[in-house]
Design an enzyme around this catalytic site. Structure first.
Site, PDB file in Angstrom:
ATOM      1  N   GLY A 263      -2.022  -0.534  -0.841  1.00  0.00           N
ATOM      2  CA  GLY A 263      -2.639  -1.678  -1.137  1.00  0.00           C
ATOM      3  C   GLY A 263      -2.804  -2.367   0.418  1.00  0.00           C
ATOM      4  O   GLY A 263      -3.668  -3.287   0.444  1.00  0.00           O
ATOM      5  N   HIS A 264      -2.371  -1.688   1.565  1.00  0.00           N
ATOM      6  CA  HIS A 264      -2.328  -2.544   2.822  1.00  0.00           C
ATOM      7  C   HIS A 264      -2.661  -1.381   3.852  1.00  0.00           C
ATOM      8  O   HIS A 264      -1.770  -1.078   4.492  1.00  0.00           O
ATOM      9  CB  HIS A 264      -1.050  -3.263   3.074  1.00  0.00           C
ATOM     10  CG  HIS A 264      -1.078  -4.204   4.255  1.00  0.00           C
ATOM     11  ND1 HIS A 264      -0.895  -3.771   5.612  1.00  0.00           N
ATOM     12  CD2 HIS A 264      -1.089  -5.310   4.174  1.00  0.00           C
ATOM     13  CE1 HIS A 264      -0.964  -4.787   6.448  1.00  0.00           C
ATOM     14  NE2 HIS A 264      -1.134  -5.871   5.770  1.00  0.00           N
ATOM     15  N   PHE A 265      -3.889  -1.017   3.927  1.00  0.00           N
ATOM     16  CA  PHE A 265      -5.071  -1.075   3.309  1.00  0.00           C
ATOM     17  C   PHE A 265      -5.839   0.137   3.007  1.00  0.00           C
ATOM     18  O   PHE A 265      -5.459   1.265   3.759  1.00  0.00           O
ATOM     19  CB  PHE A 265      -5.928  -1.915   4.542  1.00  0.00           C
ATOM     20  CG  PHE A 265      -5.692  -3.048   4.675  1.00  0.00           C
ATOM     21  CD1 PHE A 265      -5.791  -4.499   3.968  1.00  0.00           C
ATOM     22  CD2 PHE A 265      -5.076  -3.182   6.043  1.00  0.00           C
ATOM     23  CE1 PHE A 265      -5.466  -5.606   4.279  1.00  0.00           C
ATOM     24  CE2 PHE A 265      -4.592  -4.637   6.586  1.00  0.00           C
ATOM     25  CZ  PHE A 265      -4.802  -5.666   5.675  1.00  0.00           C
TER      26      PHE A 265
ATOM     27  N   ILE B 260      -1.842   0.161   7.341  1.00  0.00           N
ATOM     28  CA  ILE B 260      -1.193  -0.325   8.347  1.00  0.00           C
ATOM     29  C   ILE B 260       0.079  -1.071   7.718  1.00  0.00           C
ATOM     30  O   ILE B 260       0.031  -1.669   6.873  1.00  0.00           O
ATOM     31  CB  ILE B 260      -2.192  -1.557   9.026  1.00  0.00           C
ATOM     32  CG1 ILE B 260      -3.525  -0.813   9.680  1.00  0.00           C
ATOM     33  CG2 ILE B 260      -1.342  -2.491   9.906  1.00  0.00           C
ATOM     34  CD1 ILE B 260      -4.366  -1.875  10.131  1.00  0.00           C
TER      35      ILE B 260
END
Length: 150
Positions: A56-58, A63
């Site tokens: 989810g990041h990203f 990252i």
């Protein structure tokens, strides 16, 4: 920081797990490569493309979240505290504060996050540290951190 021509003091993963209560996916120190009790500690975390946070990041541009870099520094701080003090049963070192956090470069899959913490002062069960996380010698994050012994 000086090692005075002594062998490095290493803490392997199995010992890290006896000192810290954290477990996957929140155990964020893979190995300690050297330390001096009551003064400083150097460790690292290998950043895998399979880190759970990357879903989810990203998506498509993973990252490592800055908060996880800070947590890795806090865990390094805890390891130094555990190696410095005689611990009574059940006692832990809790992350107590953070100041002046700065993020200077992204941390990406495949990076080796180098962690360095150094004691600033200790008083009444509260220890203040500086922490620097870097990749290939380039600072990714720096902050002042505190831990409390309870």
């Amino acid at each position: 920081m000086t090692t005075e021509n002594r062998p490095a003091k290493i803490i392997e993963a199995h010992e890290i797990m006896t000192l810290l209560p954290h477990r996957y996916p929140f155990l964020l120190v893979d190995r300690v490569v050297d330390f001096e009790e009551g003064q400083w500690l150097k460790a690292y975390k290998n950043i895998s493309v399979n880190e759970p946070c990357f879903t989810g990041h990203f998506p498509g541009q993973p990252i490592l979240p800055g908060v996880l870099i800070l947590e890795a520094l806090a865990q390094s701080m805890g390891l130094l505290a555990f190696k410095t003090h005689e611990i009574k049963g059940g006692e832990l070192f809790y992350f107590a504060g953070i100041d002046d956090a700065r993020f200077k470069r992204p941390v990406l899959p495949g990076d080796r996050l180098e962690l360095f913490v150094e004691v600033i002062k200790e008083r009444r069960g509260i220890t203040s540290f500086t922490g620097v996380a870097s990749v290939d010698g380039e600072v990714a994050c720096e902050a002042k951190l505190m831990c409390a012994r309870r």
